[in-house]
Scaffold this active site. Sequence first.
Site, PDB file in Angstrom:
ATOM      1  N   SER A   1      -4.269  -2.396  -0.552  1.00 11.14           N
ATOM      2  CA  SER A   1      -3.138  -3.228   0.011  1.00 11.14           C
ATOM      3  C   SER A   1      -3.834  -4.465   0.294  1.00 11.14           C
ATOM      4  O   SER A   1      -4.521  -4.466   1.164  1.00 11.14           O
ATOM      5  CB  SER A   1      -2.411  -2.519   1.135  1.00 11.14           C
ATOM      6  OG  SER A   1      -1.292  -3.523   1.626  1.00 11.14           O
TER       7      SER A   1
ATOM      8  N   GLN B   1      -7.466   1.338   3.656  1.00 10.34           N
ATOM      9  CA  GLN B   1      -8.369   0.689   5.020  1.00 10.34           C
ATOM     10  C   GLN B   1      -9.730   0.351   4.369  1.00 10.34           C
ATOM     11  O   GLN B   1     -10.490  -0.223   5.248  1.00 10.34           O
ATOM     12  CB  GLN B   1      -8.222   1.768   6.061  1.00 10.34           C
ATOM     13  CG  GLN B   1      -7.199   1.715   6.966  1.00 10.34           C
ATOM     14  CD  GLN B   1      -6.721   0.679   7.619  1.00 10.34           C
ATOM     15  OE1 GLN B   1      -7.553  -0.332   8.054  1.00 10.34           O
ATOM     16  NE2 GLN B   1      -5.158   0.360   7.727  1.00 10.34           N
TER      17      GLN B   1
ATOM     18  N   THR C   1      10.340  -8.127 -11.589  1.00 19.97           N
ATOM     19  CA  THR C   1       9.464  -9.457 -11.785  1.00 19.97           C
ATOM     20  C   THR C   1       8.200  -9.464 -11.127  1.00 19.97           C
ATOM     21  O   THR C   1       8.320  -9.281  -9.767  1.00 19.97           O
ATOM     22  CB  THR C   1      10.413 -10.618 -11.554  1.00 19.97           C
ATOM     23  OG1 THR C   1      11.715 -10.427 -12.463  1.00 19.97           O
ATOM     24  CG2 THR C   1       9.603 -11.840 -11.717  1.00 19.97           C
TER      25      THR C   1
ATOM     26  N   HIS D   1      -3.030  -7.011   2.226  1.00 20.55           N
ATOM     27  CA  HIS D   1      -2.976  -7.616   3.432  1.00 20.55           C
ATOM     28  C   HIS D   1      -4.146  -7.025   4.551  1.00 20.55           C
ATOM     29  O   HIS D   1      -4.385  -7.576   5.589  1.00 20.55           O
ATOM     30  CB  HIS D   1      -1.697  -7.567   4.311  1.00 20.55           C
ATOM     31  CG  HIS D   1      -1.150  -6.417   4.606  1.00 20.55           C
ATOM     32  ND1 HIS D   1      -1.176  -6.251   5.986  1.00 20.55           N
ATOM     33  CD2 HIS D   1      -1.041  -5.301   4.049  1.00 20.55           C
ATOM     34  CE1 HIS D   1      -0.668  -4.831   6.273  1.00 20.55           C
ATOM     35  NE2 HIS D   1      -0.399  -4.016   4.876  1.00 20.55           N
TER      36      HIS D   1
ATOM     37  N   CYS E   1       2.371   2.347  12.633  1.00 24.77           N
ATOM     38  CA  CYS E   1       3.537   2.926  12.439  1.00 24.77           C
ATOM     39  C   CYS E   1       3.859   3.928  13.792  1.00 24.77           C
ATOM     40  O   CYS E   1       4.951   4.264  14.055  1.00 24.77           O
ATOM     41  CB  CYS E   1       3.401   3.846  11.252  1.00 24.77           C
ATOM     42  SG  CYS E   1       2.965   2.967   9.975  1.00 24.77           S
TER      43      CYS E   1
ATOM     44  N   ASN F   1      -6.958   5.244   8.954  1.00 21.70           N
ATOM     45  CA  ASN F   1      -6.649   3.895   9.748  1.00 21.70           C
ATOM     46  C   ASN F   1      -6.803   3.977  11.173  1.00 21.70           C
ATOM     47  O   ASN F   1      -6.703   3.245  11.770  1.00 21.70           O
ATOM     48  CB  ASN F   1      -5.232   3.612   9.397  1.00 21.70           C
ATOM     49  CG  ASN F   1      -4.177   4.879   9.419  1.00 21.70           C
ATOM     50  OD1 ASN F   1      -4.449   5.990   8.590  1.00 21.70           O
ATOM     51  ND2 ASN F   1      -3.224   4.704   9.976  1.00 21.70           N
TER      52      ASN F   1
ATOM     53  N   GLY G   1       0.880  -1.312   0.117  1.00 21.36           N
ATOM     54  CA  GLY G   1      -0.036  -0.060   0.068  1.00 21.36           C
ATOM     55  C   GLY G   1       0.811   1.131  -0.144  1.00 21.36           C
ATOM     56  O   GLY G   1       0.375   2.238  -0.741  1.00 21.36           O
TER      57      GLY G   1
HETATM   58  N1  PLP Z   1      -2.768   3.907   3.994  1.00 19.17           N
HETATM   59  C1  PLP Z   1      -3.105   3.534   4.851  1.00 19.17           C
HETATM   60  C2  PLP Z   1      -4.515   4.276   5.155  1.00 19.17           C
HETATM   61  C3  PLP Z   1      -2.798   2.431   5.835  1.00 19.17           C
HETATM   62  O1  PLP Z   1      -3.434   2.150   6.818  1.00 19.17           O
HETATM   63  C4  PLP Z   1      -1.826   1.798   5.563  1.00 19.17           C
HETATM   64  C5  PLP Z   1      -1.123   0.726   6.257  1.00 19.17           C
HETATM   65  O2  PLP Z   1      -1.580   0.575   7.531  1.00 19.17           O
HETATM   66  C6  PLP Z   1      -0.926   2.059   4.310  1.00 19.17           C
HETATM   67  C7  PLP Z   1      -1.186   3.329   3.601  1.00 19.17           C
HETATM   68  C8  PLP Z   1       0.342   1.296   4.035  1.00 19.17           C
HETATM   69  O3  PLP Z   1      -0.079   0.224   3.561  1.00 19.17           O
HETATM   70  P1  PLP Z   1       1.147  -1.194   3.359  1.00 19.17           P
HETATM   71  O4  PLP Z   1       1.004  -1.601   4.884  1.00 19.17           O
HETATM   72  O5  PLP Z   1       0.509  -2.098   2.595  1.00 19.17           O
HETATM   73  O6  PLP Z   1       2.359  -0.497   3.292  1.00 19.17           O
END
Ligand code: PLP
Length: 386
Positions: free
Chosen positions: A201, A181, A239, A203, A326, A153, A73
């Site tokens: 993203s 999100q 790749t 995951h 983070c 998030n 993401g």
């Molecule tokens: N943007 C938002 C709103 C997110 O919540 C996150 C991850 O928590 C990201 C971007 C980044 O995604 P990734 O963990 O796949 O790099």
Amino acid sequence: MPERTIYLDHAATTPLDKRVLDAMMPYLTTEYGNASSIYTLGRHAMQAIDHAREQVAEAIHARPTEIAFVGCGSESDNLAIKGMAFASQKKGKHIITSSIEHHAALHTCQYLERFGFTVTYLPVDEYGRVDPSEVERALTDQTTLVSIMYANNEVGTIEPIEEIGRICRARKIPFHVDAVQAGGALPIDVVALYADLLSLSAHKFYGPKGVGILYVRQGMRILPQLQGGSQERGRRAGTENVAGIVGAATALRLAQEELPEVTPRITALRDRLIEGILAIPGSRLTGHPTHRLPNNASFCFEGVEGESILLNLDLLGVAASTGSACTSGSVDPSHVLVAMGLPPEWSHGSLRLTLGKGNTEAEIETLISALPGIVEKLRNLGAQAL
Ligand code: PLP
């Protein structure tokens, strides 16, 4: 050690859906070809990627050629923002974003300031909402990109994306939506949202880690940020992660298809959590009361450290967060809560509980009974330390 984890951190990541793993398995084992190779094994890999691209396009109402697979993401946000900013810098060097974006977008905008770009960081209201009329007011003839997240998030607030998108489209200014999100929780329709660029993203919706998706509306030109081969129509060298791409597409399709069944159940659990936890004295809900993700229940507790709550919950086998993955572990209060105007005695005591399709009512009740005692204990300890 508790027997089973009560996992309430689905905004951080989600477990891989068994059906997604099954779809990926051939590409982790027998179908190991490089999608650029012209023999049969390579062609199988390319066919799998093409099919995945079609699935993603269908799920978000796009065309297959508008979908690029990337590494996560964060990379999707970086490619959208830097790619558009650098591609259009002859037209202007002004970007508009909000003060509550994920760091993947926020730090990317700050990075661009080093290259002479000017960035407007729009404020939000006490619920974390951006006012579309402020976007309109901030637009100048130098603006070449507006980037606003679909849902936050940390506090789960859903932004008025459609309204902002309509404003941008009327002024022909590219609009990027960080939907990372929202991908597993809300319908994603790039046409209805007036999105020109949109990030996802895998995951976050029961797909594999390390796979991102960027929607690039036909006619939008972005400058690639990785140099090398011409994979992904020249947008992203390297790749292809065939198994990951197959997994991402399967996961997105399943998540979007299952929304009608999953959303009411998760919303009910969320509302029960909110009701139960707000009974704790000195607690408040953060984020918008109604414009919020169905799986997000986030709170602040006055005079308590969020990290201490997390450690106590962990002892009971509950996995939760103070906010974004983070910012966990950092002593500064979250930039989101600060932007929403929360005073420090509240913003340090944040707790984010994010539900997933595997959570049960019994788990929610366990948490509701345990949390008041934890908060009280920590407040008493804090009072003794004074
Ligand atoms: N943007 C938002 C709103 C997110 O919540 C996150 C991850 O928590 C990201 C971007 C980044 O995604 P990734 O963990 O796949 O790099």
